[in-house]
Design an enzyme around this catalytic site. Structure first.
Site, PDB file in Angstrom:
ATOM      1  N   ASP A  46       5.223   0.466   4.774  1.00  9.28           N
ATOM      2  CA  ASP A  46       5.213   1.793   5.387  1.00  9.28           C
ATOM      3  C   ASP A  46       5.372   1.677   6.894  1.00  9.28           C
ATOM      4  OD1 ASP A  46       4.207   4.828   5.031  1.00  9.28           O
ATOM      5  OD2 ASP A  46       3.301   3.977   6.831  1.00  9.28           O
ATOM      6  N   TYR A  51       6.186   4.635  15.388  1.00  6.61           N
ATOM      7  CA  TYR A  51       5.413   3.382  15.507  1.00  6.61           C
ATOM      8  C   TYR A  51       6.141   2.351  16.367  1.00  6.61           C
ATOM      9  CZ  TYR A  51       2.922   5.075  11.280  1.00  6.61           C
ATOM     10  OH  TYR A  51       2.230   5.815  10.363  1.00  6.61           O
TER      11      TYR A  51
END
Length: 317
Positions: A46, A51
């Site tokens: 994931d 991010y």
């Protein structure tokens, strides 16, 4: 005891490993971490545009030698790309970084839009500049990515029940998954069961609750993974509190995505896929404190989780 390799089904018919590997934070540590995770046996990874870990994930997949078809890969659309004209381009950028031509699941990271443009956190004075895009229009653009095959499944993250209900009414593709904060201190039983009744699979992020030091809201309670009840239940199976928290999520038919950059913990988390007795699941259900650790409403200019457990008054906007 080797992990069971439990798989769960999405409404698309796809099979997803119940135990996944999260890659939020520590972006410079992610390539070796993901590589170790894949070598240890994880097949569900994931990530998200925000991010900054997509290039590391893509590189680790390549280096691992694990065939792409054996990996269930998830990424997410960031809030500055909610304009329907930006959605496919944002997915294309993620695919390029991941070194693949499709993702197994593409999620809208948050229901609230930021101002359109290249800035991840566009500012309007001291506050984040919010966008005008409606999440329904954003999701409809994601539906096109689903029909083209670039996203083999689509879903959402961090939605309230009212937001999900509206999405179901006004769009055609039932979200394959909803990724939410969920752990024994925030079980959200009714909300989860309602989603499962609609064919929406639930993925738990922060499955260890307040183990993460960024969660200020968790300072007044002990760490979830050190909870006495979790430790006692785990002892029966030769497992830690953390592993037991993961097994609890899987027992409820949910995927769990713990993250770690430490090799020994990456391996230990994989052992969280074991079977708890129904009685032990019920015991852990009893730990629910309706305690939510992640609520960026004020920073995001969007009243997140308005109708869900764990919404604190000081987090309303």
């Amino acid at each position: 005891m080797a992990h069971r390799g439990t798989h769960l089904k999405l409404n698309t018919g796809a099979s997803v490993p119940a135990l996944g590997f999260g890659t939020w934070q520590d972006k410079e540590a992610q390539e070796p971490a993901v590589l170790h995770a894949l070598k240890s046996g994880y097949r569900h990874i994931d990530t998200a545009a925000i991010y900054g870990t997509e290039p590391a994930v893509g590189s680790a997949i390549k280096k691992s030698g694990v065939p792409r078809g054996e990996i269930f890969l998830v990424t997410k659309l960031w809030n500055n790309s909610h304009h329907p004209d930006d959605v496919e381009a944002a997915l294309d950028a993620s695919l390029q970084k991941l070194g693949t031509d499709y993702v197994d699941l593409y999620l809208m990271h948050w229901p609230g839009a930021f101002r359109r443009g290249s800035e991840k956190f566009p500012k309007d004075g001291a506050k984040v500049a919010v966008g005008e895009e409606d999440y329904v229009a954003t999701y409809k653009a994601m539906e096109k990515c689903f029909h083209s095959g670039k996203a083999r499944a689509i879903g959402v993250s961090n939605f309230s029940r009212a937001e999900l209900e509206r999405l179901l009414k006004e769009t055609d593709v039932v979200p394959a998954a909803h990724q939410i904060e969920c752990h024994p201190y925030l079980a959200q039983k009714e909300f989860v069961e309602w989603q499962q009744s609609k064919g929406i699979h639930v993925t738990q992020y922060s499955p260890f609750g307040n183990a993460n030091p960024v969660y200020d809201a968790g300072k007044e309670v002990g760490k979830l993974i050190e909870d006495k009840t979790l430790a006692e239940v785990g002892k029966k199976y030769g497992k830690s509190g953390a592993q037991t928290a993961l097994a609890w999520g899987i027992a409820h038919g949910r995927t769990v995505i713990p993250k770690s950059k430490t090799e020994s913990r990456i391996e230990a988390n994989l052992e969280g896929d074991f079977e708890l007795s129904p009685e032990d699941v019920r015991t852990i259900d009893g730990l629910d404190k309706k305690l939510r650790f992640n609520d960026p409403s004020k920073n995001f200019g969007w009243n997140c989780y308005a109708d869900l457990d764990g919404k604190r008054d000081e987090n309303r906007i």
